[in-house]
Motif scaffolding. Structure first.
Motif, PDB file in Angstrom:
ATOM      1  N   MET A   1       4.844   6.912   1.026  1.00  0.00           N
ATOM      2  CA  MET A   1       5.927   6.707   1.978  1.00  0.00           C
ATOM      3  C   MET A   1       6.845   5.632   1.411  1.00  0.00           C
ATOM      4  O   MET A   1       6.409   4.518   1.150  1.00  0.00           O
ATOM      5  CB  MET A   1       5.325   6.292   3.326  1.00  0.00           C
ATOM      6  CG  MET A   1       6.352   5.931   4.344  1.00  0.00           C
ATOM      7  SD  MET A   1       5.681   5.181   5.858  1.00  0.00           S
ATOM      8  CE  MET A   1       4.491   6.363   6.377  1.00  0.00           C
ATOM      9  N   PRO A   2       8.118   5.923   1.204  1.00  0.00           N
ATOM     10  CA  PRO A   2       9.034   4.924   0.655  1.00  0.00           C
ATOM     11  C   PRO A   2       9.290   3.794   1.655  1.00  0.00           C
ATOM     12  O   PRO A   2       9.135   3.961   2.856  1.00  0.00           O
ATOM     13  CB  PRO A   2      10.310   5.721   0.379  1.00  0.00           C
ATOM     14  CG  PRO A   2      10.199   6.974   1.168  1.00  0.00           C
ATOM     15  CD  PRO A   2       8.742   7.213   1.432  1.00  0.00           C
ATOM     16  N   ALA A   3       9.689   2.667   1.120  1.00  0.00           N
ATOM     17  CA  ALA A   3       9.969   1.503   1.966  1.00  0.00           C
ATOM     18  C   ALA A   3      11.168   1.805   2.866  1.00  0.00           C
ATOM     19  O   ALA A   3      12.151   2.405   2.446  1.00  0.00           O
ATOM     20  CB  ALA A   3      10.259   0.288   1.106  1.00  0.00           C
ATOM     21  N   ALA A  54      -1.825   4.966   2.380  1.00  0.00           N
ATOM     22  CA  ALA A  54      -2.042   4.765   0.942  1.00  0.00           C
ATOM     23  C   ALA A  54      -3.531   4.753   0.622  1.00  0.00           C
ATOM     24  O   ALA A  54      -3.961   5.329  -0.386  1.00  0.00           O
ATOM     25  CB  ALA A  54      -1.380   3.472   0.482  1.00  0.00           C
ATOM     26  N   ALA A  55      -4.325   4.119   1.469  1.00  0.00           N
ATOM     27  CA  ALA A  55      -5.775   4.079   1.252  1.00  0.00           C
ATOM     28  C   ALA A  55      -6.366   5.483   1.346  1.00  0.00           C
ATOM     29  O   ALA A  55      -7.230   5.857   0.535  1.00  0.00           O
ATOM     30  CB  ALA A  55      -6.436   3.149   2.259  1.00  0.00           C
ATOM     31  N   GLU A  56      -5.904   6.259   2.311  1.00  0.00           N
ATOM     32  CA  GLU A  56      -6.397   7.635   2.450  1.00  0.00           C
ATOM     33  C   GLU A  56      -5.984   8.484   1.252  1.00  0.00           C
ATOM     34  O   GLU A  56      -6.786   9.274   0.742  1.00  0.00           O
ATOM     35  CB  GLU A  56      -5.875   8.254   3.745  1.00  0.00           C
ATOM     36  CG  GLU A  56      -6.537   7.691   4.979  1.00  0.00           C
ATOM     37  CD  GLU A  56      -5.911   8.189   6.283  1.00  0.00           C
ATOM     38  OE1 GLU A  56      -4.963   9.010   6.230  1.00  0.00           O
ATOM     39  OE2 GLU A  56      -6.374   7.757   7.352  1.00  0.00           O
ATOM     40  N   VAL A  64      -0.754   7.277  -5.472  1.00  0.00           N
ATOM     41  CA  VAL A  64      -0.265   6.309  -4.491  1.00  0.00           C
ATOM     42  C   VAL A  64       0.999   5.669  -5.035  1.00  0.00           C
ATOM     43  O   VAL A  64       1.065   5.286  -6.205  1.00  0.00           O
ATOM     44  CB  VAL A  64      -1.324   5.223  -4.198  1.00  0.00           C
ATOM     45  CG1 VAL A  64      -0.791   4.167  -3.261  1.00  0.00           C
ATOM     46  CG2 VAL A  64      -2.577   5.860  -3.629  1.00  0.00           C
ATOM     47  N   ILE A  65       1.989   5.572  -4.190  1.00  0.00           N
ATOM     48  CA  ILE A  65       3.248   4.926  -4.580  1.00  0.00           C
ATOM     49  C   ILE A  65       2.960   3.436  -4.784  1.00  0.00           C
ATOM     50  O   ILE A  65       2.410   2.782  -3.895  1.00  0.00           O
ATOM     51  CB  ILE A  65       4.317   5.114  -3.481  1.00  0.00           C
ATOM     52  CG1 ILE A  65       4.574   6.608  -3.265  1.00  0.00           C
ATOM     53  CG2 ILE A  65       5.595   4.381  -3.834  1.00  0.00           C
ATOM     54  CD1 ILE A  65       5.391   6.907  -2.023  1.00  0.00           C
ATOM     55  N   PRO A  66       3.300   2.897  -5.958  1.00  0.00           N
ATOM     56  CA  PRO A  66       2.995   1.488  -6.238  1.00  0.00           C
ATOM     57  C   PRO A  66       3.533   0.513  -5.192  1.00  0.00           C
ATOM     58  O   PRO A  66       2.908  -0.512  -4.931  1.00  0.00           O
ATOM     59  CB  PRO A  66       3.644   1.245  -7.606  1.00  0.00           C
ATOM     60  CG  PRO A  66       3.713   2.592  -8.235  1.00  0.00           C
ATOM     61  CD  PRO A  66       3.917   3.564  -7.105  1.00  0.00           C
ATOM     62  N   PRO A  70       0.658  -3.206  -1.828  1.00  0.00           N
ATOM     63  CA  PRO A  70       0.479  -4.462  -1.088  1.00  0.00           C
ATOM     64  C   PRO A  70       0.107  -4.267   0.384  1.00  0.00           C
ATOM     65  O   PRO A  70      -0.338  -5.201   1.039  1.00  0.00           O
ATOM     66  CB  PRO A  70       1.839  -5.150  -1.192  1.00  0.00           C
ATOM     67  CG  PRO A  70       2.549  -4.470  -2.296  1.00  0.00           C
ATOM     68  CD  PRO A  70       1.998  -3.090  -2.382  1.00  0.00           C
ATOM     69  N   TYR A  71       0.254  -3.055   0.905  1.00  0.00           N
ATOM     70  CA  TYR A  71      -0.030  -2.798   2.313  1.00  0.00           C
ATOM     71  C   TYR A  71      -1.485  -2.388   2.550  1.00  0.00           C
ATOM     72  O   TYR A  71      -1.961  -2.434   3.676  1.00  0.00           O
ATOM     73  CB  TYR A  71       0.901  -1.703   2.846  1.00  0.00           C
ATOM     74  CG  TYR A  71       2.348  -2.097   2.807  1.00  0.00           C
ATOM     75  CD1 TYR A  71       2.931  -2.739   3.892  1.00  0.00           C
ATOM     76  CD2 TYR A  71       3.129  -1.862   1.685  1.00  0.00           C
ATOM     77  CE1 TYR A  71       4.258  -3.129   3.852  1.00  0.00           C
ATOM     78  CE2 TYR A  71       4.450  -2.245   1.642  1.00  0.00           C
ATOM     79  CZ  TYR A  71       5.011  -2.873   2.719  1.00  0.00           C
ATOM     80  OH  TYR A  71       6.317  -3.264   2.689  1.00  0.00           O
ATOM     81  N   VAL A  72      -2.173  -1.979   1.485  1.00  0.00           N
ATOM     82  CA  VAL A  72      -3.521  -1.433   1.639  1.00  0.00           C
ATOM     83  C   VAL A  72      -4.509  -2.489   2.121  1.00  0.00           C
ATOM     84  O   VAL A  72      -5.193  -2.303   3.132  1.00  0.00           O
ATOM     85  CB  VAL A  72      -4.011  -0.781   0.321  1.00  0.00           C
ATOM     86  CG1 VAL A  72      -5.469  -0.365   0.434  1.00  0.00           C
ATOM     87  CG2 VAL A  72      -3.132   0.409  -0.026  1.00  0.00           C
TER      88      VAL A  72
END
Length: 145
Positions: A1-3, A54-56, A64-66, A70-72
Motif C-alpha cells: 500500500m503506497p504512502a 505488510a506482515a501478512e 513487501v513495499i519497502p 517501518p509500520y510492521v
C-alpha cells in the motif's frame, strides 16, 4: 500500500508512537490511544493497517513495499498488546464467574503459648460467583449455540 498524503504530512513516524501501543495494551480504544499520542485516529488506524498488511504479505511470501517496513514492528507490538489485554479481560470475567476475586484478606500471626511455635491464620473473603459473567462470555464465545 503506497504512502498516503496524510502519512506524508505527518511529522511523526510509527516507531515513535510507543504511547499508542501502551494505551492499546491497557484496553483503550484506537481513537483514544491516538489522541493520547497526539495523532489523528485515522493516522494511527492507517499505520496499524499498513503494518498488519505488510506482515501478512511477508508471511504469505509476497513482495513487501519497502516503505511499509517501518509500520510492521509497531503494528505487531500493538496487536500483541491488545491480545494480552483481551486475555487479561477474559481472565477477569472467568475469575468473577468462578468466584475467585478476593475482596478481603486478613493474616494473623502469633506465638502459641503452649507450643511456643509461631502460628499464622489466614482468612479470605471472595466475591460471590457471578454467573452472568460466565453467561456473557459463553454467549460471545459460542454465539451459534
Amino acid at each position: 500500500m503506497p504512502a498516503t498524503k496524510a502519512d506524508q504530512r505527518s511529522r511523526r513516524h510509527p516507531r515513535w508512537s510507543a504511547i499508542s501501543v501502551v494505551f492499546l495494551g491497557i484496553g483503550v480504544s484506537v481513537g483514544d490511544a491516538a489522541a493520547a499520542d497526539g495523532i489523528a485516529r485515522g493516522t494511527l488506524s492507517r499505520w496499524l493497517a499498513r503494518g498488519r498488511d505488510a506482515a501478512e504479505d511477508r508471511e504469505d511470501g509476497e513482495q513487501v513495499i519497502p516503505s511499509d517496513d517501518p509500520y510492521v514492528e509497531p503494528s505487531m507490538r500493538a496487536s500483541q498488546a491488545r491480545a494480552r489485554m483481551a486475555l487479561r479481560a477474559v481472565k477477569g470475567i472467568m475469575d468473577a464467574g468462578m468466584g475467585r476475586i478476593v475482596l478481603q484478606e486478613q493474616v494473623r500471626t502469633w506465638i502459641d503459648p503452649d507450643m511456643g511455635a509461631e502460628v499464622t491464620q489466614r482468612q479470605t473473603r471472595y466475591l460471590r460467583a457471578q454467573w452472568r459473567a460466565l453467561a456473557w462470555w459463553l454467549a460471545r464465545t459460542y454465539p451459534e449455540d
